[in-house]
Structures are given as structure tokens and as C-alpha cells.
Design a protein around this motif. Sequence first.
Motif, PDB file in Angstrom:
ATOM      1  N   VAL A  25       0.836  -1.206   0.000  1.00  0.00           N
ATOM      2  CA  VAL A  25       0.000   0.000   0.000  1.00  0.00           C
ATOM      3  C   VAL A  25       0.869   1.254   0.000  1.00  0.00           C
ATOM      4  O   VAL A  25       0.656   2.181  -0.799  1.00  0.00           O
ATOM      5  CB  VAL A  25      -0.969  -0.003   1.210  1.00  0.00           C
ATOM      6  N   VAL A  26       1.862   1.301   0.879  1.00  0.00           N
ATOM      7  CA  VAL A  26       2.701   2.498   0.986  1.00  0.00           C
ATOM      8  C   VAL A  26       3.529   2.701  -0.284  1.00  0.00           C
ATOM      9  O   VAL A  26       3.629   3.821  -0.796  1.00  0.00           O
ATOM     10  CB  VAL A  26       3.598   2.423   2.244  1.00  0.00           C
ATOM     11  N   LEU A  27       4.115   1.639  -0.795  1.00  0.00           N
ATOM     12  CA  LEU A  27       4.927   1.792  -2.008  1.00  0.00           C
ATOM     13  C   LEU A  27       4.077   2.131  -3.230  1.00  0.00           C
ATOM     14  O   LEU A  27       4.539   2.837  -4.127  1.00  0.00           O
ATOM     15  CB  LEU A  27       5.756   0.523  -2.249  1.00  0.00           C
ATOM     16  N   THR A  28       2.844   1.647  -3.261  1.00  0.00           N
ATOM     17  CA  THR A  28       1.935   2.021  -4.351  1.00  0.00           C
ATOM     18  C   THR A  28       1.610   3.508  -4.280  1.00  0.00           C
ATOM     19  O   THR A  28       1.573   4.199  -5.303  1.00  0.00           O
ATOM     20  CB  THR A  28       0.641   1.186  -4.289  1.00  0.00           C
ATOM     21  N   ARG A  29       1.382   4.019  -3.073  1.00  0.00           N
ATOM     22  CA  ARG A  29       1.111   5.447  -2.905  1.00  0.00           C
ATOM     23  C   ARG A  29       2.330   6.298  -3.225  1.00  0.00           C
ATOM     24  O   ARG A  29       2.199   7.466  -3.573  1.00  0.00           O
ATOM     25  CB  ARG A  29       0.659   5.738  -1.474  1.00  0.00           C
ATOM     26  N   HIS A  32       3.667   8.436  -6.890  1.00  0.00           N
ATOM     27  CA  HIS A  32       3.429   9.812  -7.341  1.00  0.00           C
ATOM     28  C   HIS A  32       3.953  10.856  -6.362  1.00  0.00           C
ATOM     29  O   HIS A  32       3.731  12.049  -6.580  1.00  0.00           O
ATOM     30  CB  HIS A  32       1.937  10.023  -7.575  1.00  0.00           C
ATOM     31  N   THR A  33       4.602  10.432  -5.306  1.00  0.00           N
ATOM     32  CA  THR A  33       5.104  11.379  -4.305  1.00  0.00           C
ATOM     33  C   THR A  33       6.351  10.795  -3.638  1.00  0.00           C
ATOM     34  O   THR A  33       6.622   9.605  -3.763  1.00  0.00           O
ATOM     35  CB  THR A  33       4.008  11.679  -3.255  1.00  0.00           C
ATOM     36  N   ALA A  34       7.050  11.629  -2.939  1.00  0.00           N
ATOM     37  CA  ALA A  34       8.240  11.165  -2.214  1.00  0.00           C
ATOM     38  C   ALA A  34       7.806  10.255  -1.062  1.00  0.00           C
ATOM     39  O   ALA A  34       6.762  10.467  -0.440  1.00  0.00           O
ATOM     40  CB  ALA A  34       9.020  12.352  -1.674  1.00  0.00           C
ATOM     41  N   LEU A  35       8.603   9.268  -0.786  1.00  0.00           N
ATOM     42  CA  LEU A  35       8.253   8.269   0.228  1.00  0.00           C
ATOM     43  C   LEU A  35       7.941   8.869   1.603  1.00  0.00           C
ATOM     44  O   LEU A  35       6.929   8.499   2.203  1.00  0.00           O
ATOM     45  CB  LEU A  35       9.365   7.222   0.319  1.00  0.00           C
TER      46      LEU A  35
END
Length: 141
Positions: A25-29, A32-35
Motif C-alpha cells: 500500500v505504501v509503495l503504491t502510494r 506519485h510522491t516522495a516516500l
Amino acid sequence: MSYEEKRTWILGVAAGVSYAIYLIVVLTRARHTALPEVAYVGPLLWAVGGSIVASIVASIAVSIGSRDRDRRDQRDREIDRRGTIVGNGFVVLGAVAAMVLAMADGDRFWIANVVYLGFTLSAVVGAAAKLVAYRRGMWPW
């Protein structure tokens, strides 16, 4: 397989699977943005809560069909104690890493994720140590 061994499988698998889902979930988000800017709090809370609920439900399901759930002997207690000692090392490592990150003014994202990784590794490695002890016997440590 004893009830305690089944519970150990449940706890280890639930921790590993919930962490894997959280990472997805986090890596998919983060596409489009910085981690460090990803909205991670909700998924983290859902992953931890889901792991707890799944462990409870699965343990109840296993206990319903288990005749030996009340038969915890000295061997089970010793395996649990030693596996917990192994797992606790990863909690300590995660806490030390989080403390170092906090002292270095690290981002809250990294601090929270180091703590969560420490807890997950504690559960998975501790469960693995217990399962090895159940399958191969106690080892000298």
C-alpha cells in the motif's frame, strides 16, 4: 501439531502478511510522491489492527477444534520463553534505530517504519525460532 505450535504459525504468518500488505500500500502510494510524504499512518494502523484481529480470529478457530489447548507443558513454556528472547532482540534493535533517527532529526515516516519493522521482525523471527524448536527440539542457547 500442538495447539501452541499452531498459534505460533498464526502469529508469525499474520505479522508477515500484514507487513507485506502495508508495504504494498505504501509503495503504491509512493509512485506519485516522495516516500516520506506518503500518508502512512492509516495503512499502518490498519495493518497492525488487521494482524491483531486476524490472529485472534484464527486462534479462536484453531482452539475450537483443538483438544490440547489447555495442555501447555514445561516444553511449551520453555520454547515460548526462548523464542520470545530471540524476537525481543529485534524490538530492541528497532527502538535503538528509531532513537538514532530521532536524535538525527529523521523524518517521522522513517522513525515509525523502523519501529514497525522491529516489531514485525520480532514476531516473525521469534515465531520461526519457536517453530524450529518444535520441529527439531531445543537447541543449546
